[in-house]
Design an enzyme around this catalytic site. Sequence first.
Site, PDB file in Angstrom:
ATOM      1  N   ASP A   9      20.930  34.376  47.661  1.00 50.71           N
ATOM      2  CA  ASP A   9      20.733  33.670  48.938  1.00 50.71           C
ATOM      3  C   ASP A   9      19.760  32.494  48.756  1.00 50.71           C
ATOM      4  O   ASP A   9      19.539  31.720  49.689  1.00 50.71           O
ATOM      5  CB  ASP A   9      20.300  34.620  50.069  1.00 50.71           C
ATOM      6  CG  ASP A   9      18.985  35.312  49.797  1.00 50.71           C
ATOM      7  OD1 ASP A   9      18.412  35.154  48.702  1.00 50.71           O
ATOM      8  OD2 ASP A   9      18.512  36.037  50.709  1.00 50.71           O
ATOM      9  N   SER A  10      19.236  32.316  47.530  1.00 53.43           N
ATOM     10  CA  SER A  10      18.498  31.086  47.211  1.00 53.43           C
ATOM     11  C   SER A  10      19.388  29.866  47.443  1.00 53.43           C
ATOM     12  O   SER A  10      18.889  28.747  47.568  1.00 53.43           O
ATOM     13  CB  SER A  10      18.014  31.109  45.755  1.00 53.43           C
ATOM     14  OG  SER A  10      19.083  31.373  44.877  1.00 53.43           O
TER      15      SER A  10
ATOM     16  N   LYS B 101      23.033  42.914  46.134  1.00 48.98           N
ATOM     17  CA  LYS B 101      21.578  43.021  45.976  1.00 48.98           C
ATOM     18  C   LYS B 101      20.945  42.909  47.356  1.00 48.98           C
ATOM     19  O   LYS B 101      21.443  42.175  48.222  1.00 48.98           O
ATOM     20  CB  LYS B 101      21.065  41.900  45.052  1.00 48.98           C
ATOM     21  CG  LYS B 101      19.540  41.847  44.937  1.00 48.98           C
ATOM     22  CD  LYS B 101      19.082  40.955  43.786  1.00 48.98           C
ATOM     23  CE  LYS B 101      18.963  39.496  44.117  1.00 48.98           C
ATOM     24  NZ  LYS B 101      18.051  39.157  45.229  1.00 48.98           N
TER      25      LYS B 101
ATOM     26  N   GLU C 298      10.417  40.108  41.170  1.00 52.12           N
ATOM     27  CA  GLU C 298      10.068  38.697  41.402  1.00 52.12           C
ATOM     28  C   GLU C 298       8.563  38.552  41.612  1.00 52.12           C
ATOM     29  O   GLU C 298       7.976  39.241  42.469  1.00 52.12           O
ATOM     30  CB  GLU C 298      10.829  38.159  42.625  1.00 52.12           C
ATOM     31  CG  GLU C 298      10.526  36.681  42.879  1.00 52.12           C
ATOM     32  CD  GLU C 298      11.594  35.940  43.668  1.00 52.12           C
ATOM     33  OE1 GLU C 298      12.570  36.572  44.118  1.00 52.12           O
ATOM     34  OE2 GLU C 298      11.453  34.708  43.820  1.00 52.12           O
TER      35      GLU C 298
END
Length: 253
Positions: free
Chosen positions: A47-48, A114, A183
Amino acid sequence: MNPEKITADTIRAMKASGQKIAALTGYDFPTTRLLDEVGIPLILVGDSLGMVVLGYTDTTLVTMAEMEHHVRAAARAKPRALLAADLPYQSYQTVDEALKNARRLVAAGAEAVKAEGGRAIHEQVRAIVSAGIPFLGHLGMLPQSVREEGGYHIKGKVEAERQALFQDAQALVEAGAFGIVLELVTPPVAAELTRTIPIPTIGIGSGPDCDGQILVTPDLLGTFPWFTPKFVKPKLNAAEQMRTAIDAWKKSL
Ligand code: KIV
């Protein structure tokens, strides 16, 4: 090159055999095809894309319809790689919603999904895995929580955060996740998690000692030059090359 299709089990097995897992984002047909031709085993329709493709300020604005559109484009490349896709912000708040939206991404062409979080979403993860959809976890700095957290902060600096990461990772392992993206986790905690849990860790800004690494492809190639995370060393300045080529063409008219 082994011509066999890469599955979640292949990615899991890479940890056991000590093979580093290289993962990158692919949001469209040509990028996904190129990544696959190079042999990247795990491609994420992240979704970046909201920031580096759609121009949003953060990922919380990305919709299911936008994710489906990009998953369809990436899936048309028919990659040998495992094609995973992000469940976008607020698309997995209940078990029913998580299952319905995971199935929508699979119908669009995703082979795994994810989502961000650990203990808070373990029932959703269990339901997704029980439905036969491979699940990739995401812990540490959670971009979909950027507004609540007031920024992108490194996780694992204090003992309470370290313990929370371990508990969340354990919840994801128990729920059946095949791997976990870490992350912006401090490198020592990321290394400790990697040694402790039985499934692969895939780091981003979390130091070198994860089972694999993932990057946002535009950060690696320099196609989104207006912001590059501090931990990325771009391998190409594609934006500058594009500017030069476009300018040369304009001047040649
Ligand atoms: O959305 C994304 O691209 C991601 C990666 C940064 C792991 O979640």
